[in-house]
Structure formats: structure tokens, C-alpha cells
Write a protein that holds these residues in place. Structure first.
Motif, mmCIF file in Angstrom:
data_model
loop_
_atom_site.group_PDB
_atom_site.id
_atom_site.type_symbol
_atom_site.label_atom_id
_atom_site.label_comp_id
_atom_site.label_asym_id
_atom_site.label_seq_id
_atom_site.Cartn_x
_atom_site.Cartn_y
_atom_site.Cartn_z
ATOM 1 N N GLY A 80 0.791 -1.234 0.000
ATOM 2 C CA GLY A 80 0.000 0.000 0.000
ATOM 3 C C GLY A 80 0.820 1.279 0.000
ATOM 4 N N GLN A 81 2.091 1.198 -0.353
ATOM 5 C CA GLN A 81 2.939 2.406 -0.300
ATOM 6 C C GLN A 81 2.469 3.427 -1.347
ATOM 7 O OE1 GLN A 81 7.192 1.915 0.938
ATOM 8 N NE2 GLN A 81 6.936 -0.077 -0.030
ATOM 9 N N ASN A 82 2.105 4.618 -0.846
ATOM 10 C CA ASN A 82 1.464 5.638 -1.688
ATOM 11 C C ASN A 82 2.305 6.093 -2.864
ATOM 12 O OD1 ASN A 82 -0.952 5.845 -0.272
ATOM 13 N ND2 ASN A 82 0.030 7.129 1.277
ATOM 14 N N GLN A 83 3.637 6.125 -2.670
ATOM 15 C CA GLN A 83 4.478 6.695 -3.725
ATOM 16 C C GLN A 83 4.421 5.881 -5.014
ATOM 17 O OE1 GLN A 83 5.529 5.481 -0.812
ATOM 18 N NE2 GLN A 83 7.698 5.002 -0.745
ATOM 19 N N VAL A 84 4.011 4.628 -4.921
ATOM 20 C CA VAL A 84 3.904 3.798 -6.128
ATOM 21 C C VAL A 84 2.833 4.367 -7.058
ATOM 22 C CG1 VAL A 84 3.218 1.510 -6.980
ATOM 23 C CG2 VAL A 84 4.736 1.710 -4.998
ATOM 24 N N ALA A 85 1.720 4.779 -6.479
ATOM 25 C CA ALA A 85 0.621 5.295 -7.303
ATOM 26 C C ALA A 85 0.710 6.808 -7.522
ATOM 27 C CB ALA A 85 -0.716 4.934 -6.661
ATOM 28 N N ASP A 86 1.287 7.530 -6.560
ATOM 29 C CA ASP A 86 1.264 8.996 -6.644
ATOM 30 C C ASP A 86 2.396 9.591 -7.483
ATOM 31 O OD1 ASP A 86 -0.890 8.816 -5.036
ATOM 32 O OD2 ASP A 86 0.088 9.537 -3.215
ATOM 33 N N SER A 87 3.462 8.831 -7.677
ATOM 34 C CA SER A 87 4.583 9.327 -8.488
ATOM 35 C C SER A 87 4.128 9.414 -9.950
ATOM 36 C CB SER A 87 5.757 8.361 -8.374
ATOM 37 O OG SER A 87 5.331 7.063 -8.766
ATOM 38 N N SER A 88 4.922 10.131 -10.762
ATOM 39 C CA SER A 88 4.551 10.259 -12.182
ATOM 40 C C SER A 88 4.882 8.980 -12.953
ATOM 41 C CB SER A 88 5.279 11.439 -12.820
ATOM 42 O OG SER A 88 4.967 12.620 -12.127
ATOM 43 N N ILE A 89 6.018 8.376 -12.643
ATOM 44 C CA ILE A 89 6.297 7.037 -13.213
ATOM 45 C C ILE A 89 6.908 6.136 -12.164
ATOM 46 C CG2 ILE A 89 6.576 7.151 -15.749
ATOM 47 C CD1 ILE A 89 9.564 7.637 -15.272
ATOM 48 N N LEU A 90 6.489 4.895 -12.301
ATOM 49 C CA LEU A 90 7.080 3.819 -11.512
ATOM 50 C C LEU A 90 7.996 3.069 -12.480
ATOM 51 C CD1 LEU A 90 7.284 1.492 -9.411
ATOM 52 C CD2 LEU A 90 5.081 0.676 -10.288
ATOM 53 N N ILE A 91 9.278 2.998 -12.123
ATOM 54 C CA ILE A 91 10.213 2.260 -12.979
ATOM 55 C C ILE A 91 10.530 0.947 -12.274
ATOM 56 C CG2 ILE A 91 12.471 2.309 -14.120
ATOM 57 C CD1 ILE A 91 12.288 5.474 -13.659
ATOM 58 N N ILE A 92 10.199 -0.148 -12.930
ATOM 59 C CA ILE A 92 10.511 -1.462 -12.350
ATOM 60 C C ILE A 92 11.796 -1.930 -12.999
ATOM 61 C CG2 ILE A 92 9.678 -3.803 -11.958
ATOM 62 C CD1 ILE A 92 6.847 -2.754 -12.115
ATOM 63 N N LEU A 93 12.861 -1.983 -12.195
ATOM 64 C CA LEU A 93 14.157 -2.389 -12.741
ATOM 65 C C LEU A 93 14.217 -3.910 -12.732
ATOM 66 C CD1 LEU A 93 14.653 0.528 -11.226
ATOM 67 C CD2 LEU A 93 16.989 0.078 -11.941
ATOM 68 N N CYS A 94 14.323 -4.463 -13.917
ATOM 69 C CA CYS A 94 14.402 -5.911 -14.085
ATOM 70 C C CYS A 94 15.762 -6.237 -14.689
ATOM 71 C CB CYS A 94 13.322 -6.401 -15.052
ATOM 72 S SG CYS A 94 11.661 -5.900 -14.578
ATOM 73 N N ALA A 95 16.159 -7.483 -14.582
ATOM 74 C CA ALA A 95 17.423 -7.873 -15.217
ATOM 75 C C ALA A 95 17.261 -9.238 -15.865
ATOM 76 C CB ALA A 95 18.542 -7.907 -14.192
ATOM 77 N N ASP A 96 17.949 -9.385 -16.985
ATOM 78 C CA ASP A 96 17.966 -10.667 -17.690
ATOM 79 C C ASP A 96 19.167 -11.460 -17.171
ATOM 80 O OD1 ASP A 96 18.010 -12.802 -19.394
ATOM 81 O OD2 ASP A 96 17.945 -11.615 -21.244
ATOM 82 N N LEU A 97 18.871 -12.511 -16.407
ATOM 83 C CA LEU A 97 19.951 -13.321 -15.813
ATOM 84 C C LEU A 97 20.794 -14.000 -16.878
ATOM 85 C CD1 LEU A 97 17.801 -14.998 -13.007
ATOM 86 C CD2 LEU A 97 19.559 -13.244 -12.663
ATOM 87 N N LYS A 98 20.235 -14.149 -18.071
ATOM 88 C CA LYS A 98 20.927 -14.881 -19.146
ATOM 89 C C LYS A 98 21.413 -13.952 -20.266
ATOM 90 C CE LYS A 98 20.000 -18.676 -16.978
ATOM 91 N NZ LYS A 98 21.068 -19.286 -16.168
ATOM 92 N N ALA A 99 21.518 -12.661 -19.968
ATOM 93 C CA ALA A 99 21.979 -11.711 -21.004
ATOM 94 C C ALA A 99 23.345 -12.114 -21.556
ATOM 95 C CB ALA A 99 22.041 -10.299 -20.423
ATOM 96 N N TRP A 100 24.168 -12.704 -20.692
ATOM 97 C CA TRP A 100 25.539 -13.080 -21.093
ATOM 98 C C TRP A 100 25.567 -14.115 -22.206
ATOM 99 C CZ3 TRP A 100 26.693 -18.252 -20.318
ATOM 100 C CH2 TRP A 100 25.804 -18.946 -19.500
ATOM 101 N N GLU A 101 24.465 -14.867 -22.377
ATOM 102 C CA GLU A 101 24.497 -15.912 -23.419
ATOM 103 C C GLU A 101 23.551 -15.621 -24.584
ATOM 104 O OE1 GLU A 101 23.427 -19.770 -21.867
ATOM 105 O OE2 GLU A 101 21.444 -19.107 -21.208
ATOM 106 N N LYS A 102 22.912 -14.462 -24.566
ATOM 107 C CA LYS A 102 21.964 -14.120 -25.631
ATOM 108 C C LYS A 102 22.631 -13.195 -26.647
ATOM 109 C CE LYS A 102 17.894 -14.865 -22.779
ATOM 110 N NZ LYS A 102 16.931 -14.224 -21.874
ATOM 111 N N GLU A 103 23.128 -13.777 -27.720
ATOM 112 C CA GLU A 103 23.830 -13.008 -28.769
ATOM 113 C C GLU A 103 24.807 -11.988 -28.167
ATOM 114 O OE1 GLU A 103 21.207 -11.379 -31.878
ATOM 115 O OE2 GLU A 103 19.642 -12.525 -30.854
ATOM 116 N N PRO A 104 25.757 -12.428 -27.352
ATOM 117 C CA PRO A 104 26.609 -11.472 -26.624
ATOM 118 C C PRO A 104 27.469 -10.573 -27.512
ATOM 119 C CG PRO A 104 27.414 -13.718 -26.330
ATOM 120 C CD PRO A 104 26.088 -13.826 -27.028
#
Ligand SMILES: Cc1cc2nc3c(=O)[nH]c(=O)nc-3n(C[C@H](O)[C@H](O)[C@H](O)COP(=O)(O)O)c2cc1C
Length: 199
Positions: A66-90
Motif C-alpha cells: 500500500g505504499q502511496n508513492q507507487v501510485a502517486d509518483s509520475s512514473i514507476l520504474i521497475i528495474l528488471c534484469a535478464d539473468l541470461k543476457a551473457w548468453e543471448k547473442e553477446p
């Protein structure tokens, strides 16, 4: 704003103007700056999910205690990472380098990550941690404020954003116009934090 001022003035803001909308150009500028962040082997293993849809933000807020800043901010940036980036057309991470350079870097990457799930995960958090700070300082320079966040249910958020296989969510950064200052904060003593040469 110079870098030093941005570092000094950045604070975690919890109260944002919920009616303020960032322009598409501002969002693109912020993400282009984030994409200049360093990554090991220039792997650029982060993926930034920009959430500005009000309904989705409300759903994610529910999954974030229920943290308000998630909805009240202008953008929520969800930082994700590809665990297999090292083997995908490196080779694409060095696409303008000579072939022999590409080959030797790919060999190093393989030796570093292949079969080592822990290092793959460490790399996800290293890359996203650095990118998060880039985003927060860049936001400050653009006249915005931010808050890094780890208080959410990863599994629920992953479902809400259709997180693909191989990817993890590492953290959130919310960005918006502040309506209330941060609380004063306490900083540890210099000598408790900075060690000369050896522990
Ligand atoms: C990885 C990380 C996770 C955080 N998670 C939350 C969070 O879920 N909710 C929140 O209100 N603040 C969160 N914060 C903000 C911290 O409470 C804040 O950075 C700290 O109190 C220092 O204050 P400052 O950022 O204003 O310097 C988080 C910060 C970091 C770096």
C-alpha cells in the motif's frame, strides 16, 4: 545542476503530486541517461519497465504494502534484469569491435557466468543498483525527485507485468514532483564506514 549538488540534494521522497504527468520526452531522456550506466562486459542486462498506467500502478501499489508513492509518483520504474543476457547473442554488446575482440570477450563472459547462478544474480543486482542511482541523480537534475524501493511482493508484481522467464525484478524507482520534503536523516560517523587499506 552539477553532480555534487544532485548527490547532496537527492532524498527519498514519499509524497508526490499525483496529478503531475511527465512528458514522453522527459521519460525518454531519463531512460536514455539510465542506459549510459556501466555494466560488466557492457552486457546492459537491465530492462526498465515504465509504468504510468494509473490502474496498473494501483494494482502494483496493492502488491507493495500500500505504499502511496507507487501510485502517486509520475512514473514507476521497475528495474528488471535478464539473468541470461551473457548468453543471448553477446557479440551485440561489442558489435562495432573487431571480430577477434568480440570472440575473446564472449569467451571471458562464458567462463565467468556459465554454470554460476550466483554470479548471474549478483550481476543483475550490481547493474540495476548502479542504474537506479543514475536514474535518481538524473531525475534530480531534471527537476524531479525519486525513491528507490524494495518493499513489494516480487511474485505478484512479476505476474502483473508479465515478467518473462530468465528475468528477475531487482528494485523499483519512482519519480515525480515532490509535495513534501523528506525527513531529516542520520549519517554514520566517517570512521565507522570508511576503512583505510584493510579491515
Ligand atoms: C534498495 C532500497 C530499497 C528501499 N525501499 C524502500 C521502500 O520500499 N519504501 C520506502 O519508503 N523507502 C525505501 N527506500 C528508501 C530508504 O528508506 C532511504 O534511501 C533511506 O532511508 C535513506 O534516505 P535518503 O534516500 O533520503 O537518503 C529504499 C532504499 C533503497 C536503497
Amino acid at each position: 545542476m552539477n553532480v555534487k549538488d544532485a548527490i547532496i540534494e537527492r532524498r527519498s521522497i514519499k509524497h508526490f503530486d499525483r496529478n503531475h504527468e511527465m512528458t514522453e520526452d522527459e521519460k525518454t531522456e531519463l531512460m536514455n541517461l539510465a542506459m549510459l550506466s556501466p555494466t560488466s562486459f557492457n552486457m546492459q542486462n537491465w530492462r526498465f519497465v515504465l509504468v504510468d498506467d494509473k490502474n496498473l500502478k494501483e494494482e502494483i501499489k496493492k502488491a507493495s504494502f500500500g505504499q502511496n508513492q507507487v501510485a502517486d509518483s509520475s512514473i514507476l520504474i521497475i528495474l528488471c534484469a535478464d539473468l541470461k543476457a551473457w548468453e543471448k547473442e553477446p557479440k551485440r554488446y561489442f558489435r562495432n569491435a573487431p571480430e577477434e575482440v568480440q570472440n575473446s570477450i564472449v569467451q571471458y563472459m562464458n567462463g565467468f557466468y556459465n554454470g554460476n547462478e550466483r554470479v548471474q544474480r549478483d550481476e543483475a543486482f550490481r547493474s540495476c543498483g548502479i542504474a537506479a542511482q543514475t536514474i535518481m541523480l538524473a531525475a534530480k537534475g531534471m527537476g524531479y525527485d525519486s525513491c528507490a524501493m524494495a518493499g513489494y511482493d516480487s511474485k505478484k508484481v512479476a505476474e502483473l507485468i508479465n515478467l518473462p522467464e530468465d528475468y528477475i525484478i531487482t528494485m523499483f524507482v519512482v519519480v515525480g514532483k515532490k509535495v513534501k520534503e523528506a525527513q531529516p536523516k542520520d549519517i554514520l560517523e566517517y570512521g565507522d564506514v570508511v576503512i583505510k587499506n584493510k579491515f
